[in-house]
Scaffold this active site. Sequence first.
Site, PDB file in Angstrom:
ATOM      1  N   CYS A   1      -3.113   0.699  -0.243  1.00 54.18           N
ATOM      2  CA  CYS A   1      -3.548  -0.695  -0.169  1.00 54.18           C
ATOM      3  C   CYS A   1      -4.480  -0.894   1.023  1.00 54.18           C
ATOM      4  CB  CYS A   1      -2.322  -1.592  -0.052  1.00 54.18           C
ATOM      5  SG  CYS A   1      -2.712  -3.361  -0.010  1.00 54.18           S
TER       6      CYS A   1
ATOM      7  N   SER B   1      -4.474  -3.243   3.075  1.00 55.24           N
ATOM      8  CA  SER B   1      -3.772  -3.788   4.242  1.00 55.24           C
ATOM      9  C   SER B   1      -3.454  -2.706   5.270  1.00 55.24           C
ATOM     10  CB  SER B   1      -2.484  -4.488   3.808  1.00 55.24           C
ATOM     11  OG  SER B   1      -2.769  -5.592   2.981  1.00 55.24           O
TER      12      SER B   1
ATOM     13  N   HIS C   1      -6.349  -1.918   7.543  1.00 46.54           N
ATOM     14  CA  HIS C   1      -6.637  -2.852   8.634  1.00 46.54           C
ATOM     15  C   HIS C   1      -6.069  -2.344   9.959  1.00 46.54           C
ATOM     16  CE1 HIS C   1      -8.573  -5.966   6.328  1.00 46.54           C
ATOM     17  NE2 HIS C   1      -7.545  -6.031   5.482  1.00 46.54           N
TER      18      HIS C   1
ATOM     19  N   HIS D   1       3.167   0.504   2.205  1.00 47.24           N
ATOM     20  CA  HIS D   1       4.099  -0.593   1.924  1.00 47.24           C
ATOM     21  C   HIS D   1       4.169  -0.893   0.431  1.00 47.24           C
ATOM     22  CE1 HIS D   1       0.122  -2.412   2.136  1.00 47.24           C
ATOM     23  NE2 HIS D   1       0.596  -3.413   1.396  1.00 47.24           N
TER      24      HIS D   1
END
Length: 373
Positions: free
Chosen positions: A40, A42, A45, A62
């Site tokens: 992902c 995320s 980041h 996650h």
Amino acid sequence: MESTAAVLLTSPGEFQTTKVTLDEPRQGELMIRLVASGLCHSDDHYATGDLQPKVLPFCGGHEGAGVVEKVGPNTPGFEVGDHIVMTFMPACGRCFWCSQGKQELCDNGAQSESGGRPDDPNSYRMSVDGKPCGQMTGLGTFSQYTVVSTTSAYKVPKDVPLKYLCLLGCGVGTGYGSAINAADVRPGHTVIVMGMGGIGASAVQGAAHAGAANVIVVDPAEFKREMAAEFGATESFATIEEAAEKARHYTNGQGADSTIVTVGRLQPQNVTDALESVRKGGNVAVTAVGTFDPVPVDINLGMLSMMQKTIKGVIFGNWSPFVSVPRLLDLYRSGKLKLDEMVTREYTVEQVAQGYRDMHAGINVRGLIDFEK
């Protein structure tokens, strides 16, 4: 026990393969053998430094699915061999938000970015060379084995192959819910989806399933625009300006009923453009993640109020993971939800950094770690 994992040693930095040591699961915890994990945006980041881990080393991941290897003492409801989808938002079931059925806002979720336990941000189950190692949202699915709280574990039927179900733990639930919940897509609507990654592809499917007449995708990557039709998009454009013009064409010059922002890295201009692309009374669902630092955003305040437009933040599609996972699982089993098709490349745990390079190159809708390769 030891496990091979992809971790960040610095931020900014790239995920590196190393050995992590896992503690035994305690009460309310499970040790999971991973079958697959999504890559992902995320997690990236933290690699780029847009977000900072609370502790380094930091094990990413996650969005995972696996099999229970061990059950912590006095932990009812689970047994060795259970198939599990791990959801990045823990749900305690008791806090103010959970009691209202809004588990995506569970108070424990505020601690999940600590890398520790959802109910104790200073308690860790992973270590590297004796140093605590954070786990992304308390999961750390970029590891062959992980220890997680049962508040982040959803048991799924064993007759459904686990591999692609990992995507239900974040991207698919987030994107699909962005359409049907946050954007409130209805039959006949015209919808713009800005960004055609895993979350965007899921938002497209959600909008199409909700009966949208026109689902317009925006993405600068030609490959992703070509893929969009497979998930239900009616048109695809490289820029929001082109997409907004097409939306106005369908709506007597008014604009889209809703615009869902699912870009990889949220920029202030994305919110400005999205608000300008929707009609009077239109919805802007901001699903993408950006910086947590305050940034100025140019918004026509008169248009916002006098045209009754709405800007809505989105976390996990604005629905409980314990609602979304079974519903989306049923859609997948019936052939209505496309998960396998979303995965454009598969990697080993040693190839996580390459997976994110491919994502930045625009050649992945969703990358996936196959731990059984």
